[in-house]
Design a protein around this motif. Sequence first.
Motif, PDB file in Angstrom:
ATOM      1  N   ASP A 302      15.291   8.461  27.549  1.00 56.97           N
ATOM      2  CA  ASP A 302      14.569   8.090  26.341  1.00 56.97           C
ATOM      3  C   ASP A 302      14.641   9.187  25.282  1.00 56.97           C
ATOM      4  O   ASP A 302      14.680   8.895  24.077  1.00 56.97           O
ATOM      5  N   TYR A 365       6.347  13.514  28.485  1.00 55.16           N
ATOM      6  CA  TYR A 365       6.668  12.201  29.049  1.00 55.16           C
ATOM      7  C   TYR A 365       5.839  11.917  30.298  1.00 55.16           C
ATOM      8  O   TYR A 365       5.378  10.782  30.506  1.00 55.16           O
ATOM      9  N   GLY A 427       9.381  -0.980  29.040  1.00 58.97           N
ATOM     10  CA  GLY A 427       8.829   0.266  28.522  1.00 58.97           C
ATOM     11  C   GLY A 427       7.377   0.222  28.128  1.00 58.97           C
ATOM     12  O   GLY A 427       6.802   1.247  27.738  1.00 58.97           O
ATOM     13  N   ILE A 456       8.388   4.271  26.987  1.00 60.71           N
ATOM     14  CA  ILE A 456       9.809   4.450  26.680  1.00 60.71           C
ATOM     15  C   ILE A 456      10.261   3.221  25.884  1.00 60.71           C
ATOM     16  O   ILE A 456       9.567   2.205  25.847  1.00 60.71           O
ATOM     17  N   THR A 460      15.844   1.936  26.719  1.00 63.24           N
ATOM     18  CA  THR A 460      15.820   2.875  27.845  1.00 63.24           C
ATOM     19  C   THR A 460      15.439   2.156  29.130  1.00 63.24           C
ATOM     20  O   THR A 460      16.029   2.396  30.194  1.00 63.24           O
TER      21      THR A 460
END
Length: 562
Positions: A302, A365, A427, A456, A460
């Motif tokens: 990502d 993340y 995501g 994300i 991704t």
Amino acid sequence: MTVRVDTLPRHRLIVLAAVMVGFGMILSWQLVRWQVIERDRFIDIVQNRPTGGEQVPGRRGRVFDRRGNPLAVDTIKYQITATPHWIKHPATIAARLAPLLDLSPEELTAKLSGDAPWVLLRRQVSRDVGETIKQWDIYGLHLTPWPKRGYPEGTLAAHLLGFVAEEQLGFYGVEGYYTQLLAPPDLSKAGENELLASLPFDLDEITKQGAPDLVLTVDRIIQHIAEEELDAAIGQHQASGGTVIIMDPRSGAILALASRPVYDPEHYSQAASAELWADPAVTGVYEPGSIFKIVTVAAALDAGAIDREQIFEDEGLIEVGGRRLYNWDRQAHGRVTITEAMALSLNTVMAQISTDLGAHHFYAYLQRFGFGRQTGIDLAAESEGQLRLPADAAWHESDLGTNAFGQGLTVTPLQMACAVAAVANRGTMMTPHVLKEITSGDQTWPRRPTVARQVISPQTAEELTEILIKAAEEGAPKSVVPGYTVAGKSGTAQIPIPGGYDPQRTIASFVGFAPARDPQFLILVKVDWPRDTQWGAAVAAPVFRNIAQRLFVMMNIPPDGQ
């Protein structure tokens, strides 16, 4: 002329007057006895009658699965009390009561012979016992119907449901989280429940008709499947316990949540240990091992730090923060793509990715995926896990390498399931929940799915799904169901002990979703300390497959391309 006077009515009047005088004297004597002679005793009886906590509560709200099957309901028991002053022959009565109340005749005789105005003999006895004692019609014994929480399915979904103590307070699971909503309206409710206050409902409106009922997202049949397959795996591999979570990644709805060892919520006090009450799926934390590599690769893809065609040089060893990190097989695998690295579950490539990404982006993340904080599920006693950040004094540079393959941090099984569910849901992470709707009378208040955040991009998520399809097919082939595409990853987590990791015990796991390109469900399988083999691909992946096979049939999900 002589007039005759009848004297009979006069005699009757005299008799009647005498009777009335007699009644008056008796009544006066009773008033004198009650108000003067025994005044203190009767005041004591009234003042010492049970109040407040001994008030018989009303009905507690019921709990149903998504199909309307009862999971938690009130049953009627009897409370047995006595007024000793009114009991004649206490020893004889005690001898009759003893076998029914499971008390000794001596203990009962002492209670029935005491000076207390009121004594509790047994708070709850079965309806059969209560009806038997009621038929005896013993003056001075009192039987009061008393609600007792019952669980028609026994131990099914025990951890998810929690239990209700004698004081009508719920603990753990649904009973604990929603205890103030489920509680009878005649019971005092101390304080405000901040968790309930966050619900998008007018709770005053819901409770004005009494305690409402809850309908859960859980499916009794799916729950049974999860528990049956988990029990089979634990028995086959002589494991100490385990957890299975099944959820809908599109909504965050929990379809089943099973953990072992288990206890009977109706007889919670008989559990081998109070530690069994807590649900390992939301309370227990562990180092997740290789299934965490899904998060590492998601972050790198990502952020644009890697792409699917990139080649990595695996030398079987990498040093991060002065610490040497090896692959699980202690081998070097040479030039590999990220898809191959995931299928082979290479620790060194993951550590290379996290260090290239950098601590700032990597941990940003991890936090976005929800690690280090609660998921927000509506179950009591949820843990946050432990995620050390670079700003923390306990963090070490080597953590950047070990965290990449699921060591040096702890998560709950639910956190891990939610993270992978976000990948399955293009995501978008949904808030996990077990409440489907609240009902009261003829009114219904549905709970809508809630988006937690976008972790994300959809692109991704699609790329990572293709990688996870290969990881399942090549790295954990026992997870694959013929005719269906499965995306997932196996893991074999080491268990930390003082000075390092346990050389014998592991946690075997697999997390995946299916059908991979149109996910209808996600399953996380965690098996604790299997004795015959330690690998997640051999222990947990078959459990995923067995459950998925049954869900495809039950949920009428056609094979790919149909």
